[in-house]
Scaffold this motif. Sequence first.
Motif, PDB file in Angstrom:
ATOM      1  N   UNK A 160       0.805  -1.220   0.000  1.00 39.07           N
ATOM      2  CA  UNK A 160       0.000   0.000   0.000  1.00 39.07           C
ATOM      3  C   UNK A 160       0.842   1.275   0.000  1.00 39.07           C
ATOM      4  N   UNK A 161       2.048   1.170  -0.508  1.00 40.43           N
ATOM      5  CA  UNK A 161       2.923   2.340  -0.466  1.00 40.43           C
ATOM      6  C   UNK A 161       2.458   3.434  -1.421  1.00 40.43           C
ATOM      7  N   UNK A 162       1.578   3.107  -2.366  1.00 42.01           N
ATOM      8  CA  UNK A 162       1.070   4.104  -3.288  1.00 42.01           C
ATOM      9  C   UNK A 162      -0.008   4.991  -2.699  1.00 42.01           C
ATOM     10  N   UNK A 498      -3.129 -10.195 -11.745  1.00 40.79           N
ATOM     11  CA  UNK A 498      -1.896  -9.840 -11.024  1.00 40.79           C
ATOM     12  C   UNK A 498      -1.747  -8.329 -10.895  1.00 40.79           C
ATOM     13  N   UNK A 499      -1.127  -7.921  -9.783  1.00 41.09           N
ATOM     14  CA  UNK A 499      -0.960  -6.487  -9.561  1.00 41.09           C
ATOM     15  C   UNK A 499       0.074  -6.201  -8.504  1.00 41.09           C
ATOM     16  N   UNK A 500      -0.332  -5.476  -7.465  1.00 40.65           N
ATOM     17  CA  UNK A 500       0.609  -4.980  -6.461  1.00 40.65           C
ATOM     18  C   UNK A 500       1.374  -6.075  -5.728  1.00 40.65           C
ATOM     19  N   UNK A 501       0.788  -7.264  -5.625  1.00 43.47           N
ATOM     20  CA  UNK A 501       1.481  -8.332  -4.911  1.00 43.47           C
ATOM     21  C   UNK A 501       2.765  -8.751  -5.619  1.00 43.47           C
ATOM     22  N   UNK A 502       2.880  -8.444  -6.917  1.00 44.66           N
ATOM     23  CA  UNK A 502       4.099  -8.789  -7.641  1.00 44.66           C
ATOM     24  C   UNK A 502       5.301  -8.018  -7.082  1.00 44.66           C
ATOM     25  N   UNK A 503       5.063  -6.821  -6.595  1.00 49.46           N
ATOM     26  CA  UNK A 503       6.138  -6.052  -5.969  1.00 49.46           C
ATOM     27  C   UNK A 503       6.630  -6.767  -4.710  1.00 49.46           C
ATOM     28  N   UNK A 504       5.716  -7.337  -3.964  1.00 54.58           N
ATOM     29  CA  UNK A 504       6.092  -8.048  -2.743  1.00 54.58           C
ATOM     30  C   UNK A 504       6.840  -9.339  -3.059  1.00 54.58           C
ATOM     31  N   UNK A 505       6.553  -9.953  -4.197  1.00 53.74           N
ATOM     32  CA  UNK A 505       7.207 -11.204  -4.581  1.00 53.74           C
ATOM     33  C   UNK A 505       8.622 -11.013  -5.136  1.00 53.74           C
ATOM     34  N   UNK A 506       8.779  -9.990  -6.017  1.00 50.74           N
ATOM     35  CA  UNK A 506       9.989  -9.959  -6.836  1.00 50.74           C
ATOM     36  C   UNK A 506      10.787  -8.663  -6.773  1.00 50.74           C
ATOM     37  N   UNK A 507      10.270  -7.602  -6.208  1.00 50.14           N
ATOM     38  CA  UNK A 507      10.889  -6.285  -6.324  1.00 50.14           C
ATOM     39  C   UNK A 507      12.086  -6.127  -5.386  1.00 50.14           C
ATOM     40  N   UNK A 508      13.092  -5.411  -5.842  1.00 50.55           N
ATOM     41  CA  UNK A 508      14.309  -5.197  -5.042  1.00 50.55           C
ATOM     42  C   UNK A 508      14.009  -4.577  -3.684  1.00 50.55           C
ATOM     43  N   UNK A 527      13.514  -6.715 -13.598  1.00 44.45           N
ATOM     44  CA  UNK A 527      12.287  -7.238 -13.005  1.00 44.45           C
ATOM     45  C   UNK A 527      11.548  -6.127 -12.274  1.00 44.45           C
ATOM     46  N   UNK A 528      12.277  -5.245 -11.608  1.00 39.85           N
ATOM     47  CA  UNK A 528      11.634  -4.084 -10.975  1.00 39.85           C
ATOM     48  C   UNK A 528      10.817  -3.313 -12.005  1.00 39.85           C
ATOM     49  N   UNK A 529      11.416  -3.090 -13.159  1.00 39.14           N
ATOM     50  CA  UNK A 529      10.740  -2.351 -14.235  1.00 39.14           C
ATOM     51  C   UNK A 529       9.466  -3.073 -14.677  1.00 39.14           C
ATOM     52  N   UNK A 530       9.557  -4.374 -14.883  1.00 38.08           N
ATOM     53  CA  UNK A 530       8.396  -5.131 -15.364  1.00 38.08           C
ATOM     54  C   UNK A 530       7.295  -5.225 -14.316  1.00 38.08           C
ATOM     55  N   UNK A 531       7.683  -5.319 -13.048  1.00 33.23           N
ATOM     56  CA  UNK A 531       6.684  -5.323 -11.977  1.00 33.23           C
ATOM     57  C   UNK A 531       5.859  -4.035 -12.028  1.00 33.23           C
ATOM     58  N   UNK A 532       6.533  -2.919 -12.169  1.00 32.77           N
ATOM     59  CA  UNK A 532       5.813  -1.646 -12.235  1.00 32.77           C
ATOM     60  C   UNK A 532       4.947  -1.565 -13.494  1.00 32.77           C
ATOM     61  N   UNK A 533       5.421  -2.154 -14.575  1.00 34.51           N
ATOM     62  CA  UNK A 533       4.620  -2.184 -15.796  1.00 34.51           C
ATOM     63  C   UNK A 533       3.332  -2.984 -15.594  1.00 34.51           C
ATOM     64  N   UNK A 534       3.425  -4.095 -14.893  1.00 35.15           N
ATOM     65  CA  UNK A 534       2.230  -4.893 -14.600  1.00 35.15           C
ATOM     66  C   UNK A 534       1.256  -4.094 -13.747  1.00 35.15           C
ATOM     67  N   UNK A 535       1.765  -3.475 -12.703  1.00 33.24           N
ATOM     68  CA  UNK A 535       0.918  -2.721 -11.788  1.00 33.24           C
ATOM     69  C   UNK A 535       0.211  -1.569 -12.501  1.00 33.24           C
ATOM     70  N   UNK A 536       0.881  -0.965 -13.481  1.00 34.81           N
ATOM     71  CA  UNK A 536       0.341   0.198 -14.169  1.00 34.81           C
ATOM     72  C   UNK A 536      -0.405  -0.148 -15.461  1.00 34.81           C
ATOM     73  N   UNK A 537      -0.645  -1.423 -15.712  1.00 30.56           N
ATOM     74  CA  UNK A 537      -1.322  -1.818 -16.949  1.00 30.56           C
ATOM     75  C   UNK A 537      -2.663  -1.099 -17.099  1.00 30.56           C
ATOM     76  N   UNK A 538      -2.904  -0.442 -18.229  1.00 31.57           N
ATOM     77  CA  UNK A 538      -4.128   0.357 -18.392  1.00 31.57           C
ATOM     78  C   UNK A 538      -5.375  -0.455 -18.710  1.00 31.57           C
TER      79      UNK A 538
END
Length: 606
Positions: A160-162, A498-508, A527-538
């Motif tokens: 929930x950092x956003x 998939x969404x924000x939980x990907x940051x918890x799984x794989x993000x630096x 992977x950090x970049x791709x995680x954010x891309x998933x979260x921001x998918x329109x």
Amino acid sequence: MNFKQLSKSCLASAIFISSLTSPLNAALPEHGIAMHGDLKYPTDFQQFDYVNANAPQGGGVTQAAIGTFDSFNGFIIKGTAADGLGLVYDSLLARAQDEAFSLYGLLAESLEVAEDRSSIIFNLRPEARFSDGQPVTADDVVYSFKLLREQGAPFYKAYYRGIENIEALTPQRVKFSFSSGENKELALIVGEVSILPKHFWENRDFQQPLLEAPLGSGPYTVEKFDSGRQITYRRNPDYWGNDLSVNRGRFNFETISYDYYKDGTVALEAFKGGEYDFREENSSKRWATGYTGAVFDDGKIITQTLQHENPTGMQSFILNNRKSYFSDSRVRQALAYAFDFEWTNKNIFFGAYTRTHSYFSNSEMAATELPTTEEVAILESIRDQVPPEVFNTVYRAPTTKGDGKTRSQLRTALRLLKSAGWNLKDGKLLNAQGEQMSFEILLYSPAFERVVAPFSRNLERMGIIPSVRLVDVSQYINRVRSFDFDIIVSGFGQSSSPGNEQREYWHSSTADQPGSRNMIGIKNPAIDYLVEQVIQAPDREQLVLRTRALDRVLQWNHYVIPQYHINSYRVAYWNKFAFPQIRPKYSLGFDTWWVKPESLKQGLSN
């Protein structure tokens, strides 16, 4: 502003028209929200399609839990929380289990979402109450998020950092503002958080295990417990949300109990002896050989395999990349050749499983073919940061013929290990310093020793010294939370959205947070970049493409040794239950089951 307000102020019609199209206008209240696309259920829906609104209520169900518990606070990393605590709490919204990701009002009777999803307002139901009769207010919502993000498990801070700001506008109205409207999922996931009572927690230490029954606004309360052995929840007769459309046909059991057992084998024998009455089986051997006897032959116990459409995620041997041995992807890749899935599935699992190759298995988001032009466009900016195979080869975990002959696979593994500086000498795999490779495989379930045994034998043939250590559940949890392990068997569950939980799984950012779900310890900018891309998918199309791209990069970094999955629930229950004809796509739907009226009359309800 609405029309009447404008008329009274006698504004010019041009200004009036402009105000109607202004982005400053408040959003209209809605009864629900979908991640992508439209809601299935209309404003005036009466029930979900997969429930029986006329299901009889009463009786009880007892289930088994493995290990022990010493806390009723499941929101922190200290202690081992009791099973079933989710029954005590309500959230702002409730998920529909027959839609990919849609939520409808629970504590909130309506919501107002900014067009760009940069904010959301929840309008709480005035009748919502905690089980002690106190109203659920916007202050409780604000307090819950502050408490969880500041003192809860690391997961909450990352997930929930956003959230930029939470404000109680009125006692029944709370607004969430987000740092960016690009994270479109955030407006939904804040609606799924358990809302905690401020008046209960403000004089207690939230960072310590809770040793008394918790207070919530959900359908059940803790009736009794024997610490570490048994816990019983009873349906709250004054539950405020009984007649809501999202609850109709659910929570039909009067009591729900959990009895604790040392391991699954002991628990199965207790089940057959009538000590408890519902069981979901996760062992193929037990499912194939253990469900026999008179109680099955005469129909007293029913066994069923129920198909589902859930993504099955990635169950695997997880290699702790924080350990020097596993920091080299060639070593990780080599070790995968020691796991002979085909032989294991045939000889141990009775052919019950499918090999897992993707982190998003059993879903459209799995990377099972070469990347499309659209996927390549997503990956292009990180081309020099990812393995070249991401672009030109479909990943498949190592395979065998299933006959137990793995010589060619082990030769391939040794070539990879040699390229990483490890050489086989006199039956020992040594590095340049003359150290033999050795590591520990940490387990908590005795049933898994039979899976690890052939894997260990192949490792030994490669000159490695693997040791298998079996510990109790509490010790296992504590060691995993502190990343004190070499290899464990665990998984990364996935949803259909998939969404924000990907940051918890794989993000630096989560790799060094004790208790985070980044058990692997991944620190990879690509992977950090791709995680954010998933979260921001329109939209849904981009979500699928971006998730496939993430899947490919995870696959080709060889972070885990993939194991297997099954796309069905294996359930067994004493013949006193019934469930709706229509089942939800994305869950077992056990909260829609009920005790048969004839069983209630015969006294078989407990």
